[in-house]
Design a protein around this motif. Sequence first.
Motif, PDB file in Angstrom:
ATOM      1  N   SER A 435      61.674  85.976  15.576  1.00 19.60           N
ATOM      2  CA  SER A 435      60.546  86.368  14.724  1.00 19.60           C
ATOM      3  C   SER A 435      59.222  86.293  15.501  1.00 19.60           C
ATOM      4  CB  SER A 435      60.497  85.449  13.499  1.00 19.60           C
ATOM      5  OG  SER A 435      59.300  85.632  12.806  1.00 19.60           O
ATOM      6  N   GLU A 438      58.939  89.150  17.849  1.00 24.31           N
ATOM      7  CA  GLU A 438      58.656  90.435  17.196  1.00 24.31           C
ATOM      8  C   GLU A 438      57.189  90.549  16.776  1.00 24.31           C
ATOM      9  OE1 GLU A 438      61.430  90.697  13.993  1.00 24.31           O
ATOM     10  OE2 GLU A 438      63.135  90.806  15.381  1.00 24.31           O
ATOM     11  N   THR A 439      56.669  89.461  16.205  1.00 26.35           N
ATOM     12  CA  THR A 439      55.270  89.496  15.736  1.00 26.35           C
ATOM     13  C   THR A 439      54.527  88.280  16.289  1.00 26.35           C
ATOM     14  OG1 THR A 439      55.982  88.350  13.734  1.00 26.35           O
ATOM     15  CG2 THR A 439      55.733  90.741  13.594  1.00 26.35           C
ATOM     16  N   THR A 442      51.326  85.715  14.766  1.00 19.86           N
ATOM     17  CA  THR A 442      51.023  85.958  13.360  1.00 19.86           C
ATOM     18  C   THR A 442      51.792  85.038  12.413  1.00 19.86           C
ATOM     19  OG1 THR A 442      52.651  87.732  13.382  1.00 19.86           O
ATOM     20  CG2 THR A 442      50.370  88.368  13.681  1.00 19.86           C
ATOM     21  N   ARG A 443      53.135  85.043  12.545  1.00 17.83           N
ATOM     22  CA  ARG A 443      53.897  84.335  11.527  1.00 17.83           C
ATOM     23  C   ARG A 443      53.997  82.831  11.806  1.00 17.83           C
ATOM     24  NH1 ARG A 443      59.864  85.847   9.172  1.00 17.83           N
ATOM     25  NH2 ARG A 443      59.731  84.468   7.365  1.00 17.83           N
ATOM     26  N   ASN A 445      52.702  80.288  14.253  1.00 17.49           N
ATOM     27  CA  ASN A 445      51.833  79.999  15.406  1.00 17.49           C
ATOM     28  C   ASN A 445      51.027  78.726  15.155  1.00 17.49           C
ATOM     29  OD1 ASN A 445      50.799  80.438  17.954  1.00 17.49           O
ATOM     30  ND2 ASN A 445      49.102  81.696  17.235  1.00 17.49           N
ATOM     31  N   ASP A 471      56.061  93.214  26.721  1.00 14.07           N
ATOM     32  CA  ASP A 471      54.842  94.007  26.521  1.00 14.07           C
ATOM     33  C   ASP A 471      54.125  94.140  27.870  1.00 14.07           C
ATOM     34  OD1 ASP A 471      52.287  94.892  26.012  1.00 14.07           O
ATOM     35  OD2 ASP A 471      52.054  93.725  24.169  1.00 14.07           O
ATOM     36  N   ASP A 539      44.660  84.366  17.929  1.00 17.59           N
ATOM     37  CA  ASP A 539      46.001  84.780  17.477  1.00 17.59           C
ATOM     38  C   ASP A 539      46.954  85.044  18.633  1.00 17.59           C
ATOM     39  OD1 ASP A 539      45.251  84.581  14.860  1.00 17.59           O
ATOM     40  OD2 ASP A 539      44.539  86.657  14.747  1.00 17.59           O
ATOM     41  N   GLN A 541      50.155  83.686  20.774  1.00 16.07           N
ATOM     42  CA  GLN A 541      51.313  82.872  20.413  1.00 16.07           C
ATOM     43  C   GLN A 541      51.437  81.616  21.278  1.00 16.07           C
ATOM     44  OE1 GLN A 541      53.602  83.498  17.817  1.00 16.07           O
ATOM     45  NE2 GLN A 541      54.151  81.380  18.308  1.00 16.07           N
TER      46      GLN A 541
END
Lengths: 555, 200
Positions: A435, A438-439, A442-443, A445, A471, A539, A541
């Motif tokens: 998770s 993937e993001t 955001t989720r 952190n 990335d 933001d 990670q």
Amino acid sequence: MSERLHPYFRFDTLVVGAGNRLSATAARSVAESPGSGYNPLFIYADPGLGKTHLLMAVGHRALEINPNLRVEYLTLDDFVEAFHTALAAGQGETYRRHVAEAQVLLLDDVQFLAHRREMQSELIRLIDAMQAEQCQIVLASDRPPADIESLDDRLIRRFAGGLVVDIAAPDFETRAAILSMRAQERNVDFDRDVYNAVAGLPFGNVRELIGALNRLIALQAVEQSTLGATEAVAFLRGDRVSGESVVVPADAPYAVAVEAGAAAQSEPATPEIEVPGTDGIPAADASEGSAPAEVSQDEFGSFLDEVVARVADQVEAWRSRVAEAILRWEGQGYRTTRLAQLLDGDAPPDIDTVIRAYEEDIERLQAMESEAERLALDVAGSPLFRDPDQVSAAESLLQQAREGVGPPPGPSPLWRLEDLVESGGTRVALRSARSVAETPGTRYNPLVVIGGSGRGKTHVLHGIGNLLAGDPDAVVACLDAHAFTTELIDAIERDRVAPWRARYERATAFLLDDVHVLAEKERTQEELYLLFNKFLGSDRQMVFWRSYPGWSHDS
Amino acid sequence: MSLVNFTAREITCKIVYYGPGRSGKTSNLQYIYGRVPEDRRGNMVSLATQSDRTLFFDFLPIDLGTISGFTTKFQLYTVPGQVYYNATRKLVLQGADGVVFVADSQARRFEENLESLQNLQENLLAEGTDIRDLPLVYQYNKQDLPSDLIMTPPELDEALNFRSVPSHAADCLRGSGVFETLKGVSERVLTKLAAGVPAA
């Protein structure tokens, strides 16, 4: 008198940590461009924290850059003694000139100015004369100017017009770096654990720390065997750490906050040196009925008050504003050509706009210089950061510094998340990891995973890192806490903390294994805390792994 | 001399103490020198003859520090009072921002006061300055002498002060009136700032 500079006291033998970073940066800056920045530079600290080291390092560095420079190092006592000798020989003015002709004057132990009005007046004159010639003055004291008893307000104002900085006691990591560096200089090697263990003892200053190291070196030589951490601490615990100051208690924990041990040291007494009276008072002063000193001061003070009021009334307000802005920014070491040009002409169209634009340029320069300090100290000292008319050139220089900082250690490509087999014990952690990949940011952190060793935790961490590194713009930092601390100590030792920190600050994700190792590493925790806030605020990670039996996770 | 140099952010006031010989001009400067803190004053240059008469001029620089962003300095000069030193007086008077006329209050010196005042007016005119445009104050020195020897300030005002400029009674040896005089001339000099003195 540059031959008085101790050859050891240089910047390359100075370990820079949180406690002395500001003073070391300022000292380096004045050494590299004497008279143009912080002038005078006033450094204060408790005994044994490196004031004299910094002072002499300024002299060495200034001479390295320009061997023809006249650098004078004096303690206040030297200064007083030489001045009085010169006065007695009728050579007072010659000596004044001799001192004032130094291009870099390093004056140590200025706390002994207390109650010496005559020497204070001499120093005021000296500072004024040297500043007028753009010569550099650096002073060191064991207390801030305001705490030096009976110090003339004018001197305090002059010191404040330059830069007053303190040196705090070194933190754990700096103490460890100092021990390691000093041992290497003595061609002695201890295990890293020995340095860490000794650095954890409550020494109040560097002098005591080095004393302890010396005893350990002697012990190792006598024992003819390699000393371990436990043995070293046991030896020091049973030993008086310093003759009359700090005794390490038998139950002292390894990592205790450094106490202000230096403050407990006895203050050196102010030497009793006879101060002769003022010279050359003309006939009127000796005349019958002349007023006492207090009255005379009042007469002049009253005259001065009137002149001040009159000038303030008569000088056009905008000129005063410009002149005051020039004084303010000149005092902080900035070039003021743009403002000075305003004074040449008639009233400018919009004085507020002009001054605001100038100050905005200074704010930009300050931000750039601050970033440059984190990236590379040598770049930070550039005069470009002090010239609001050279903002573009300063930006180019900063960009070069940014490009010179390498990436942080990344995840190992050998450990991929897809190679792990999901089981009941790892399911939650692996799903959370996917998770996060993937993001990111955001989720979960930060994602904090608690798990025992030997259960694939490093594999998971590096696996997340590899996914994030997919990335093309990603810069993923992935390492264990022990390596993180070791890197920091190494950076402190080499005076490269700023670029070290910058490497991590530019990362887009930060993954740290074995975070529990940071217990009692207060400096590393401080660095991590700063990094944590920056990542959280943008933001980016973060994943932390703490060793603990069994699998569970929290986010 | 320019009173204000905006480029250098300096205000420099040149004040000349003028008057007949032995009226007390040097004593004014000596008293001021003794009262100005050491770090505010420069060396007092005094070129005197063996009999303590000013041969060339006295010069006392005073640094008043930074005021409204301007480094403010006063330069105090005296001229030699003796009649035969007129060339020197002219030289010292050049560029003066203000003048203190130090008159000797003794009745027997009245004529010398008058001559010196006329000499001041002539020297200013020779330099192209109208005495009415120059900040000027009078100081009536030696007011401590027995009253039968001196003229009172109102009498001196009546006899010398044709333009009713500010005047101050003084006893320079003991300091009475010295700083009042300096304040008086400074006020008039600095007021000229408002009139827009050209920059350097």
